[in-house]
Design an enzyme around this catalytic site. Structure first.
Site, short mmCIF file in Angstrom:
data_model
loop_
_atom_site.label_atom_id
_atom_site.label_comp_id
_atom_site.label_asym_id
_atom_site.label_seq_id
_atom_site.Cartn_x
_atom_site.Cartn_y
_atom_site.Cartn_z
N ARG A 26 17.92 49.69 53.81
CA ARG A 26 17.42 48.31 53.80
C ARG A 26 15.90 48.25 53.82
O ARG A 26 15.32 47.39 54.50
CB ARG A 26 17.98 47.52 55.00
CG ARG A 26 19.49 47.37 55.00
CD ARG A 26 19.91 46.30 53.99
NE ARG A 26 21.32 46.01 54.13
CZ ARG A 26 21.79 44.93 54.74
NH1 ARG A 26 20.98 44.04 55.24
NH2 ARG A 26 23.08 44.73 54.80
N ARG A 30 14.03 41.10 54.26
CA ARG A 30 13.32 39.96 54.84
C ARG A 30 12.16 40.30 55.74
O ARG A 30 11.31 39.45 56.01
CB ARG A 30 14.32 39.11 55.65
CG ARG A 30 15.17 38.24 54.78
CD ARG A 30 16.16 37.44 55.60
NE ARG A 30 17.08 38.34 56.26
CZ ARG A 30 18.36 38.09 56.50
NH1 ARG A 30 18.87 36.92 56.14
NH2 ARG A 30 19.12 38.96 57.09
N ARG A 39 12.31 35.58 47.74
CA ARG A 39 13.54 34.93 48.21
C ARG A 39 13.36 33.43 48.39
O ARG A 39 14.34 32.68 48.39
CB ARG A 39 14.00 35.57 49.53
CG ARG A 39 14.91 36.76 49.33
CD ARG A 39 16.30 36.38 48.84
NE ARG A 39 17.20 36.07 49.94
CZ ARG A 39 17.83 34.94 50.10
NH1 ARG A 39 17.65 33.95 49.26
NH2 ARG A 39 18.65 34.77 51.11
N ASP A 75 23.61 44.68 46.55
CA ASP A 75 24.37 44.52 47.79
C ASP A 75 25.75 45.11 47.53
O ASP A 75 26.21 45.11 46.39
CB ASP A 75 24.48 43.04 48.16
CG ASP A 75 25.04 42.88 49.57
OD1 ASP A 75 24.26 43.05 50.54
OD2 ASP A 75 26.25 42.64 49.72
N TYR A 150 35.98 43.66 53.91
CA TYR A 150 35.51 42.31 53.52
C TYR A 150 36.57 41.57 52.71
O TYR A 150 36.77 40.36 52.88
CB TYR A 150 34.21 42.39 52.72
CG TYR A 150 33.00 42.71 53.58
CD1 TYR A 150 32.44 41.72 54.39
CD2 TYR A 150 32.44 43.97 53.59
CE1 TYR A 150 31.34 42.00 55.19
CE2 TYR A 150 31.34 44.26 54.39
CZ TYR A 150 30.79 43.27 55.19
OH TYR A 150 29.71 43.55 55.98
O1 CP3 Z 1 16.67 48.11 50.45
C1 CP3 Z 1 17.88 48.36 50.43
O2 CP3 Z 1 18.45 49.10 51.27
C2 CP3 Z 1 18.71 47.87 49.26
C3 CP3 Z 1 19.33 46.62 49.47
C4 CP3 Z 1 20.66 46.46 50.18
C5 CP3 Z 1 21.14 45.16 50.52
N1 CP3 Z 1 22.39 45.29 51.02
C6 CP3 Z 1 20.39 43.91 50.31
C7 CP3 Z 1 20.66 42.79 51.24
C8 CP3 Z 1 21.65 47.37 50.56
C9 CP3 Z 1 21.66 48.88 50.47
C10 CP3 Z 1 22.75 46.61 51.09
C11 CP3 Z 1 24.01 47.22 51.53
C12 CP3 Z 1 24.93 46.42 52.35
N2 CP3 Z 1 25.25 45.10 52.26
C13 CP3 Z 1 25.74 46.98 53.37
C14 CP3 Z 1 25.76 48.44 53.76
C15 CP3 Z 1 24.58 48.78 54.59
C16 CP3 Z 1 24.65 48.25 56.01
O3 CP3 Z 1 23.74 47.51 56.37
O4 CP3 Z 1 25.59 48.61 56.72
C17 CP3 Z 1 26.51 45.95 53.92
C18 CP3 Z 1 27.50 46.04 55.05
C19 CP3 Z 1 26.19 44.76 53.20
C20 CP3 Z 1 26.77 43.40 53.37
C21 CP3 Z 1 25.71 42.44 53.75
N3 CP3 Z 1 24.85 41.85 52.84
C22 CP3 Z 1 25.35 41.99 55.03
C23 CP3 Z 1 26.05 42.38 56.32
C24 CP3 Z 1 24.24 41.14 54.88
C25 CP3 Z 1 23.43 40.49 55.98
C26 CP3 Z 1 23.59 39.02 56.12
C27 CP3 Z 1 22.31 38.40 56.63
O5 CP3 Z 1 21.87 37.43 56.00
O6 CP3 Z 1 21.77 38.89 57.62
C28 CP3 Z 1 23.95 41.07 53.51
C29 CP3 Z 1 22.83 40.32 52.87
C30 CP3 Z 1 21.73 41.19 52.39
N4 CP3 Z 1 21.89 42.24 51.53
C31 CP3 Z 1 20.35 41.04 52.68
C32 CP3 Z 1 19.67 42.04 51.94
C33 CP3 Z 1 18.19 42.29 51.85
C34 CP3 Z 1 19.78 39.98 53.62
C35 CP3 Z 1 18.59 39.27 53.18
C36 CP3 Z 1 18.72 38.17 52.16
O7 CP3 Z 1 19.68 37.37 52.19
O8 CP3 Z 1 17.80 38.10 51.34
#
Ligand code: CP3
Length: 357
Positions: A26, A30, A39, A75, A150
């Protein structure tokens, strides 16, 4: 193509490299003002679907932090679009699937054959990124269990009650679901490698919720097939899960190139359990990054000491960067790890004694 600094890829192969490569799960997100600026105008899925935006956001942490690898901005839920499953990404929640997949009919509607066709923008972003990057590009996908959680729950879960109900109650349906997800992940990851991804990380974030017997019977057979197929592409395969302290030997037996470790295990003990014939990645607690710098340094030092200069350590966090992390601390950490490990390892040299600095 630009000349690459490939110390990350060589460390995945357990070559003796100096300094220790660093990247962060990640690392785009944000916590970065330049990400928030993008964003403010576009949704996360807009960014993923538009290669120009995806390239920009993937490059942001490479520019600001000086990390040794880029990870494609996407994602794990993007694969649901590839399977033809309607979903939303809710801010502060994560992926939500309004019609959960719990029946034979729903499983049969999952269409692994259409994944690559439905996600052409991902491969286009990878091709564009390879022209820009001087560090290796990591592609990724969710692993079958985490994706299934999910789909079956309909969203994030703490207990995975519905997923386990299906997994325990109808083994036939469960395996059919896992087979479709495994095929989908395999073709998606292969397409990413063909487009130019130089490593693949499988995020099995929630696998730590499983009892070892369920991992063995209900999940590992699919993972074994998936990891073997992906290793045939020739790129390193990194397998990462959270809370995997009870599963490490089993994960090592899947034979990924690299085992990603979360922060709940001591990296030295975990590496011994995994076996020194695997590289390891990790595992600083991401919440430590919000502490005063001397503690960040002390905890990072402890990770390096646990790795003891052995070839095959990729420095990372034990899970993703938290949204309230100061980017300056991450940049300083990259620099610090590079400085500390610049002369730490000579090919064939005995590992330094733990605690040496
Ligand atoms: O920089 C990186 O690592 C690449 C981007 C990346 C995202 N998601 C972007 C994202 C990666 C590798 C992921 C993987 C991902 N997504 C996982 C596996 C990694 C982990 O954290 O365990 C999982 C479980 C997800 C599912 C997911 N997507 C979650 C739990 C969330 C968070 C919800 C929140 O708003 O807090 C997301 C949204 C998400 N994916 C964001 C980002 C940067 C949040 C920010 C946004 O909405 O812009």
């Amino acid at each position: 193509m630009a000349t690459q600094d490939d110390r990350f890829l060589r460390a995945c192969r357990r070559a003796a490299v100096r300094p220790t490569p660093v990247w962060f799960m990640r690392q785009a997100g944000r916590y970065m003002p330049e990400y928030r600026a993008v964003r403010a105008r576009f949704s996360l899925l807009d960014i993923v679907r538009r290669p120009d935006l995806c390239v920009e956001v993937t490059l942001q942490p490479v520019r600001r932090l000086g990390v040794d690898a880029a990870i494609l901005f996407s994602d794990i839920s993007v694969l649901f679009e590839g399977l033809g499953v309607p979903f939303e990404l809710q801010e502060g929640v994560g992926p939500v699937v309004p019609q959960p997949v719990r029946t034979g009919e729903a499983v049969e509607r999952l269409d692994p054959g259409g994944v690559v066709e439905r996600l052409p923008f991902v491969m286009e972003s990878i091709r564009l990124l390879r022209r820009e990057l001087r560090v290796p590009l990591i592609g990724f996908a969710g692993a079958p269990f985490t994706l299934a959680s999910y789909l079956v729950e309909g969203g994030p879960s703490r207990t995975f009650a519905e997923t386990k109900r299906l997994m325990h109650g109808d083994a036939g349906l469960w395996h059919a679901l896992m087979e479709r997800l495994t095929s989908a992940v395999e073709s998606f990851a292969r397409a990413q490698v063909e487009a130019g991804a130089q490593a693949i990380q499988l995020f099995d974030s929630w696998v730590g919720a499983l009892a070892p017997a369920d991992f063995d019977e209900r999940v590992a057979p699919h993972l074994r097939r998936l990891v073997a197929a992906l290793r045939q592409t020739g790129v390193p395969v990194i397998y990462f899960g959270v809370d995997t302290g009870g599963l490490l030997e089993r994960i090592a037996a899947l034979e990924p190139t690299v085992v990603g470790l979360d922060w709940r295990v001591d990296l030295g003990e975990a590496w011994r359990r995994v076996g020194y014939d695997r590289a390891v990645q990790g595992n600083l607690d991401p919440s430590v990054l919000r502490a005063p710098w001397p503690l960040v340094e002390r905890r990072a030092r402890q990770v390096l000491d646990a790795a003891a200069g052995r070839p095959g350590h990729v420095f990372n966090l034990g899970h993703g960067v938290l949204p309230d992390t100061d980017p300056a601390v991450l940049a300083r950490l990259v620099e610090w790890v590079h400085e500390q490990t610049a002369g730490a390892q000579a090919p064939g040299a005995a590992p330094p004694a733990g605690g040496a600095s």
